[in-house]
Design a protein around this motif. Sequence first.
Motif, short mmCIF file in Angstrom:
data_model
loop_
_atom_site.label_atom_id
_atom_site.label_comp_id
_atom_site.label_asym_id
_atom_site.label_seq_id
_atom_site.Cartn_x
_atom_site.Cartn_y
_atom_site.Cartn_z
N LEU A 29 -0.55 13.34 -5.10
CA LEU A 29 -0.75 14.66 -5.69
C LEU A 29 -1.14 15.70 -4.65
N PHE A 30 -2.27 15.47 -3.96
CA PHE A 30 -2.72 16.39 -2.94
C PHE A 30 -3.84 15.76 -2.12
N GLU A 31 -4.12 16.40 -0.97
CA GLU A 31 -5.19 15.95 -0.08
C GLU A 31 -6.10 17.14 0.22
N ILE A 32 -7.40 16.87 0.26
CA ILE A 32 -8.36 17.89 0.66
C ILE A 32 -9.31 17.30 1.69
N THR A 33 -9.93 18.18 2.44
CA THR A 33 -10.99 17.79 3.35
C THR A 33 -12.27 18.41 2.82
N PHE A 34 -13.31 17.58 2.72
CA PHE A 34 -14.60 18.04 2.20
C PHE A 34 -15.67 17.50 3.13
N GLY A 35 -16.20 18.37 4.00
CA GLY A 35 -17.14 17.90 5.03
C GLY A 35 -16.40 16.96 5.95
N GLU A 36 -16.95 15.76 6.12
CA GLU A 36 -16.31 14.75 6.97
C GLU A 36 -15.32 13.88 6.21
N GLU A 37 -15.19 14.12 4.90
CA GLU A 37 -14.33 13.27 4.08
C GLU A 37 -12.90 13.80 4.02
N THR A 38 -11.96 12.87 4.05
CA THR A 38 -10.57 13.16 3.72
C THR A 38 -10.32 12.49 2.38
N ILE A 39 -9.83 13.27 1.42
CA ILE A 39 -9.70 12.79 0.05
C ILE A 39 -8.26 12.98 -0.40
N ARG A 40 -7.68 11.90 -0.92
CA ARG A 40 -6.31 11.95 -1.45
C ARG A 40 -6.32 11.58 -2.93
N PHE A 41 -5.55 12.33 -3.69
CA PHE A 41 -5.41 12.08 -5.12
C PHE A 41 -4.00 11.57 -5.42
N PHE A 42 -3.95 10.60 -6.34
CA PHE A 42 -2.68 9.97 -6.72
C PHE A 42 -2.59 9.86 -8.23
N GLN A 43 -1.37 9.97 -8.74
CA GLN A 43 -1.10 9.81 -10.17
C GLN A 43 -0.50 8.43 -10.38
N LEU A 44 -1.09 7.66 -11.29
CA LEU A 44 -0.58 6.36 -11.70
C LEU A 44 -0.39 6.44 -13.21
N ASN A 45 0.80 6.82 -13.67
CA ASN A 45 1.06 7.08 -15.09
C ASN A 45 0.08 8.15 -15.57
N GLU A 46 -0.77 7.82 -16.55
CA GLU A 46 -1.73 8.80 -17.09
C GLU A 46 -3.05 8.79 -16.32
N PHE A 47 -3.14 8.00 -15.30
CA PHE A 47 -4.39 7.76 -14.59
C PHE A 47 -4.35 8.44 -13.22
N VAL A 48 -5.47 9.08 -12.82
CA VAL A 48 -5.58 9.69 -11.50
C VAL A 48 -6.59 8.89 -10.68
N LEU A 49 -6.20 8.53 -9.47
CA LEU A 49 -7.05 7.78 -8.55
C LEU A 49 -7.33 8.64 -7.33
N GLU A 50 -8.57 8.65 -6.89
CA GLU A 50 -9.00 9.40 -5.72
C GLU A 50 -9.42 8.40 -4.64
N LEU A 51 -8.80 8.49 -3.48
CA LEU A 51 -9.19 7.67 -2.33
C LEU A 51 -9.98 8.56 -1.37
N ILE A 52 -11.16 8.08 -0.97
CA ILE A 52 -12.07 8.88 -0.14
C ILE A 52 -12.32 8.14 1.16
N TYR A 53 -12.07 8.83 2.27
CA TYR A 53 -12.35 8.24 3.59
C TYR A 53 -13.35 9.12 4.33
N ASN A 54 -14.43 8.49 4.78
CA ASN A 54 -15.44 9.17 5.59
C ASN A 54 -15.79 8.23 6.75
N PRO A 55 -15.41 8.57 7.98
CA PRO A 55 -15.63 7.67 9.11
C PRO A 55 -17.11 7.40 9.39
N ALA A 56 -17.99 8.28 8.95
CA ALA A 56 -19.42 8.11 9.23
C ALA A 56 -20.15 7.32 8.15
N LYS A 57 -19.49 7.04 7.05
CA LYS A 57 -20.16 6.39 5.92
C LYS A 57 -20.25 4.89 6.16
#
Length: 118
Positions: A29-57
């Motif tokens: 769907l889309f990608e955003i950067t929030f602070g140190e996080e890179t966040i990607r959103f995906f559509q799986l039928n009626e469901f939305v999944l967010e993957l969050i990557y933060n190298p410092a976490k």
Amino acid sequence: MKLHHLGIDVVDLDKSTDYIQSIYQARFLFEITFGEETIRFFQLNEFVLELIYNPAKEQLSCHIAWQVDSIDHILNHISSEDEKKIEGPYQFENGWTSIFFEVDEELYVEWVEESLSK
């Protein structure tokens, strides 16, 4: 209130992206950067999944996000003790306003209000 999305922290964003797109045919769907996080959103039928990557976490977590009509309504009904566990509100370029409630170090609840002007 209805389920908006589920968010999970990942160790390798590209590998996780490849996995959910190849195994589950998730649509990016889309990608955003929030602070140190890179966040990607995906559509799986009626469901939305967010993957969050933060190298410092160091500790991974997850959250469930509920769509609400009003963030202010949620904030007005939070107890003073719970208020200390709230992060936000945050406003995003896509028109979303979010607040996060820390249940514990590994679990958060998010409330999302979507702007009507999208």
